[in-house]
Design an enzyme around this catalytic site. Structure first.
Site, PDB file in Angstrom:
ATOM      1  N   HIS A  88       0.856  -1.190   0.000  1.00 12.49           N
ATOM      2  CA  HIS A  88       0.000   0.000   0.000  1.00 12.49           C
ATOM      3  C   HIS A  88       0.883   1.228   0.000  1.00 12.49           C
ATOM      4  CE1 HIS A  88       1.058  -0.779   4.187  1.00 12.49           C
ATOM      5  NE2 HIS A  88       1.018   0.519   4.336  1.00 12.49           N
ATOM      6  N   THR A 129       8.389  -1.339  -9.881  1.00 11.66           N
ATOM      7  CA  THR A 129       7.052  -0.767  -9.977  1.00 11.66           C
ATOM      8  C   THR A 129       6.165  -1.556 -10.925  1.00 11.66           C
ATOM      9  OG1 THR A 129       7.873   0.682 -11.695  1.00 11.66           O
ATOM     10  CG2 THR A 129       7.822   1.576  -9.494  1.00 11.66           C
TER      11      THR A 129
END
Lengths: 165, 165
Positions: A88, A129
């Site tokens: 998160h 990512t």
């Protein structure tokens, strides 16, 4: 008690300092090890989150694993010091999945929503990512993904792997 | 200053907060500064390995220098916070994993400026008078007097620094 609130297999050990907050479901496989080092590690699982770590995965010191929904790490993974794995950030929550035999080198960050395939390598200092397919290496910030064969060292073993040839 | 067989967790001739371990050879020049005011420093020299740190080297907090074979740091080099220098793979040898790839020498020559969070991997060679920008990951040899940046490292420019003969 160390690893309070976690369900764990046999011979799970922490040789250095570790801060565990297991509000959700934390499952540690057999022989999961956190080794000693300069910094303590943290394993934080929020309510309704889960952290699953496969058997024989080895973690160095200064590691941060923070789950709000789901972080799954496979078997026999090697995680170097000062690695951060989280599912998160300020505005999203997305599960992280790491396959078997993955090696995450020093200081890498695994960002939310990333899936890393089995046998892959994350190079030192990388920020991952996007997804990494099995048998690939992720290098750089943001990480680019290359097949591991391209990185082979002349002596046979792949290097710690930040050389682009 | 010379520390031989530094097997204790904290060597009596080094300040508290410098964490020396391993059975190898650690050789320190005169005027070496370990600045542990913000974080501890780790120096790990395995048996048969050596770390040579030259005169007047400044090592900032959070830095970790780990050798399986040989690491040499030249005189007057300055290292920023949380640098990592390793010359080998530090996999845990456990279970069916009992081979490590061979280590390779890491050399930092004189008058180098290493920025914070740099990572120097096996076979890194930073030549004299170079500057390494923050967060750079180096794993190969670069010519003297350059500015290195990025992950993996590339040449971003040249330094104008006066280099001692």
């Amino acid at each position: 008690m160390l690893f309070h609130g976690c369900s764990r297999g046999t011979h799970v050990s922490a040789l250095g300092r570790i801060h565990v907050v297991a509000r959700g479901d934390v499952r540690l496989g057999d022989r999961v090890t956190f080794t000693q080092g300069m910094f303590g590690s943290e394993l934080v699982c929020d309510w309704a989150g889960e952290i699953v770590i496969g058997a024989r995965s080895a973690f160095a010191s200064g590691i941060s694993i923070r789950a709000r929904r789901s972080i799954r790490i496979g078997e026999r993974c090697l995680v170097a010091p000062l690695v951060s794995i989280r599912d998160h950030d300020a505005d999203r929550v997305a599960p992280v999945v790491i396959g078997d035999d993955v090696w995450i080198a020093h200081g890498a960050s695994i960002e939310p929503g990333v899936t890393i395939g089995s046998g892959s390598v994350v190079a030192a200092g990388s920020v991952v990512t996007s997804d990494v397919p099995p048998g690939h290496i992720a290098i750089g910030n943001p990480a680019s993904v290359l097949p591991i064969q391209a990185m082979h060292h002349p002596q046979g073993e792949h290097s710690l792997a930040v050389e682009r040839t | 200053m010379r520390v031989f067989g530094a097997s204790s967790v904290r060597h009596p001739r080094l300040p508290a907060g410098v964490w020396v371990h391993g059975d190898g050879l650690l050789r320190l020049g005169s005027g070496v500064v370990f600045d542990v005011s913000m974080a501890p420093i780790e120096v790990h020299v395995e048996r048969t390995a050596e770390i040579v740190i030259g005169d007047g080297v400044y090592v900032a907090g959070g830095t970790s220098i780990e050798a399986q074979y040989s690491i040499r740091i030249g005189a007057r080099t300055r290292m920023g916070v949380f640098c990592k220098i390793i010359d080998g793979h530090f996999h845990m040898l456990e279970g069916d994993r009992h081979v490590r790839p061979p280590p390779s020498t890491v050399v930092v020559e004189d008058d180098v400026d290493l920025g914070p969070h740099c990572i120097l991997l096996p076979r890194a060679h930073v030549a004299r008078g170079s500057t390494v920008r923050a967060g750079t990951v180096v794993s190969r040899r670069f010519p003297p007097g350059v500015v290195l940046g990025g992950s993996p490292a590339g040449v971003c420019g040249h330094t104008e620094r006066v280099v001692h003969p």
